[in-house]
Design an enzyme around this catalytic site. Structure first.
Site, PDB file in Angstrom:
ATOM      1  N   CYS A 291      33.247  41.113  -5.025  1.00  0.00           N
ATOM      2  CA  CYS A 291      33.939  41.095  -3.732  1.00  0.00           C
ATOM      3  C   CYS A 291      33.107  41.923  -2.751  1.00  0.00           C
ATOM      4  CB  CYS A 291      35.310  41.726  -3.892  1.00  0.00           C
ATOM      5  SG  CYS A 291      35.165  43.439  -4.463  1.00  0.00           S
TER       6      CYS A 291
ATOM      7  N   HIS B 149      34.051  49.334 -11.746  1.00  0.00           N
ATOM      8  CA  HIS B 149      34.369  49.321 -13.174  1.00  0.00           C
ATOM      9  C   HIS B 149      33.674  48.158 -13.888  1.00  0.00           C
ATOM     10  CE1 HIS B 149      38.238  51.904 -12.698  1.00  0.00           C
ATOM     11  NE2 HIS B 149      37.172  52.628 -12.894  1.00  0.00           N
TER      12      HIS B 149
ATOM     13  N   HIS C 127      36.686  53.107  -5.599  1.00  0.00           N
ATOM     14  CA  HIS C 127      38.136  53.293  -5.778  1.00  0.00           C
ATOM     15  C   HIS C 127      38.704  54.362  -4.866  1.00  0.00           C
ATOM     16  CE1 HIS C 127      36.010  52.301  -9.562  1.00  0.00           C
ATOM     17  NE2 HIS C 127      36.867  51.299  -9.534  1.00  0.00           N
TER      18      HIS C 127
ATOM     19  N   CYS D  42      36.029  51.450  -0.901  1.00  0.00           N
ATOM     20  CA  CYS D  42      36.181  50.146  -0.250  1.00  0.00           C
ATOM     21  C   CYS D  42      37.011  50.320   1.024  1.00  0.00           C
ATOM     22  CB  CYS D  42      36.874  49.163  -1.194  1.00  0.00           C
ATOM     23  SG  CYS D  42      37.193  47.586  -0.374  1.00  0.00           S
TER      24      CYS D  42
ATOM     25  N   HIS E 259      45.018  55.261 -12.819  1.00  0.00           N
ATOM     26  CA  HIS E 259      43.887  54.520 -12.265  1.00  0.00           C
ATOM     27  C   HIS E 259      43.271  55.357 -11.137  1.00  0.00           C
ATOM     28  CE1 HIS E 259      41.586  51.508 -10.049  1.00  0.00           C
ATOM     29  NE2 HIS E 259      41.561  50.821 -11.178  1.00  0.00           N
TER      30      HIS E 259
ATOM     31  N   GLU F 148      41.949  54.673  -8.330  1.00  0.00           N
ATOM     32  CA  GLU F 148      42.388  54.354  -6.957  1.00  0.00           C
ATOM     33  C   GLU F 148      43.744  54.995  -6.680  1.00  0.00           C
ATOM     34  OE1 GLU F 148      42.496  50.167  -5.698  1.00  0.00           O
ATOM     35  OE2 GLU F 148      44.128  50.705  -4.343  1.00  0.00           O
TER      36      GLU F 148
ATOM     37  N   ASN G  41      41.526  44.597 -11.773  1.00  0.00           N
ATOM     38  CA  ASN G  41      41.694  43.203 -11.320  1.00  0.00           C
ATOM     39  C   ASN G  41      41.293  42.213 -12.415  1.00  0.00           C
ATOM     40  OD1 ASN G  41      39.021  41.728 -10.422  1.00  0.00           O
ATOM     41  ND2 ASN G  41      38.757  43.921 -10.027  1.00  0.00           N
TER      42      ASN G  41
HETATM   43  S1  SF4 Z   1      39.946  46.627  -2.814  1.00  0.00           S
HETATM   44 FE1  SF4 Z   1      38.683  46.569  -4.680  1.00  0.00          FE
HETATM   45  S2  SF4 Z   1      38.752  44.434  -5.358  1.00  0.00           S
HETATM   46 FE2  SF4 Z   1      39.494  44.484  -3.247  1.00  0.00          FE
HETATM   47  S3  SF4 Z   1      37.715  44.057  -1.919  1.00  0.00           S
HETATM   48 FE3  SF4 Z   1      37.858  46.281  -2.157  1.00  0.00          FE
HETATM   49  S4  SF4 Z   1      36.596  46.806  -3.929  1.00  0.00           S
HETATM   50 FE4  SF4 Z   1      36.988  44.611  -4.009  1.00  0.00          FE
END
Ligand code: SF4
Length: 307
Positions: free
Chosen positions: A12, A41, A74, A96, A124, A126, A225
């Protein structure tokens, strides 16, 4: 045997950006650089970056003073951020942007004195980062299941919820429904927190598994995911396996099977998918079909100082 490849699958925009940031930081500063937690991960990705000079640590106190530190995709708590600042680290934040959006949401709601509930998986990274956005004596309450919602005790009407970005879309809907029944005034995030990549990969697997007998998911055990993709097939009563690569494939999984579905979690590189396809061709697959799906055009540029 026929092989159907899910679309979209694999990397992604957040993962692309995080990996590029580590690579650019290595070019700019030279090895070693320190990465707090696996940047994404995936075993293959982490090993590749290790071989280029990245050192992965779980705690900032493992990093010598004044070195380069990259936060993983994360995200991190405010406490971890401060710890890195306190040791004079050169910090690059590969969180992200869609996780940062959740962090901002928590801060904004707490400024309005809202009780914030986070739907997510305990432990986790995140979730730890998002819980760690609270300031002062405010806290974020974590719920993982509908029964956690039943046990919540909140006596004010000022309540909001937010979610981890990589949850099961279907399970989350059930938890949100339970929250709305218990707290009719609860406020939802402005835009869904489950990210576009998670949603698209889950939708693709649901459609794919209508025509497949078994699913192989490229992804590491600790990838949230990727685990959710495996669960979708299981819920459809189809066998599904999470694999890091071809060495994990047990030939009995595909023996006598008509159609095998293959997908990859958001942190698993396409090269591993292609190796799986070659392996299935070796084991007698006669046809490989790219199933059509949603086109993704999301791109998150790396920060200016690394360009
Ligand atoms: S939140 Fe996680 S899975 Fe979604 S776009 Fe960002 S890195 Fe990718």
């Amino acid at each position: 045997m026929k092989v159907l490849l899910a679309n979209p699958r694999g990397f992604c925009a957040g993962v692309d950006r995080a990996i590029e940031m580590v690579e650019r930081a290595l070019e700019l500063h030279g090895a070693p650089i320190y990465v707090r937690h696996e940047v994404v991960h995936n075993k293959f990705v982490v090993n590749e970056l290790k071989s280029k000079g990245a050192i992965f640590v779980e705690e900032i106190d493992e990093v010598p003073r004044g070195k380069v530190v990259i936060f993983s995709a994360h995200g991190v708590s405010q406490a971890v951020r401060k710890q890195a600042q306190d040791i004079g680290a050169i910090i690059y934040d590969a969180t992200c942007p869609l996780v940062t959006k959740v962090h901002k949401e928590v801060t904004r709601k707490q400024k309005q004195n809202h009780n914030v509930i986070l739907i997510g998986h305990e432990g986790h990274p995140e979730v730890e980062g998002t819980l760690g956005q609270s300031s002062g004596d405010q806290t974020v309450q974590l719920v993982e299941t509908v029964s956690d919602v039943e046990n919540l005790e909140i006596s004010t009407d000022d309540i909001s919820y937010t979610t981890q970005t990589t949850l099961s879309v279907d399970d989350t809907q059930k938890i949100v429904q339970a929250l709305k029944e218990k707290f009719p005034n609860i406020q939802a995030p402005k835009k869904d927190d489950i990210c576009y990549a998670t949603q698209n990969r889950q939708d693709a697997v649901k459609a794919l598994m209508e025509s497949c007998d078994v699913l192989l998911v490229l992804g590491s055990n600790n990838s949230s995911n990727s685990n959710r993709l495996k669960e979708i097939a299981k819920k459809m009563n189809k066998p599904a396996y999470l694999i890091d690569g071809i060495d994990d494939i047990d030939v009995r999984w595909v023996e006598g099977v008509e159609t095998v579905g293959v997908t990859a979690g958001a942190s698993a590189p396409e090269i591993l998918v292609q190796e799986v396809v070659d392996c299935l061709l070796d084991k007698g697959a006669t046809e490989v079909v790219e199933v059509s799906g949603v086109k993704e055009d999301v791109h998150f540029p790396v920060p200016g100082e690394l360009r």
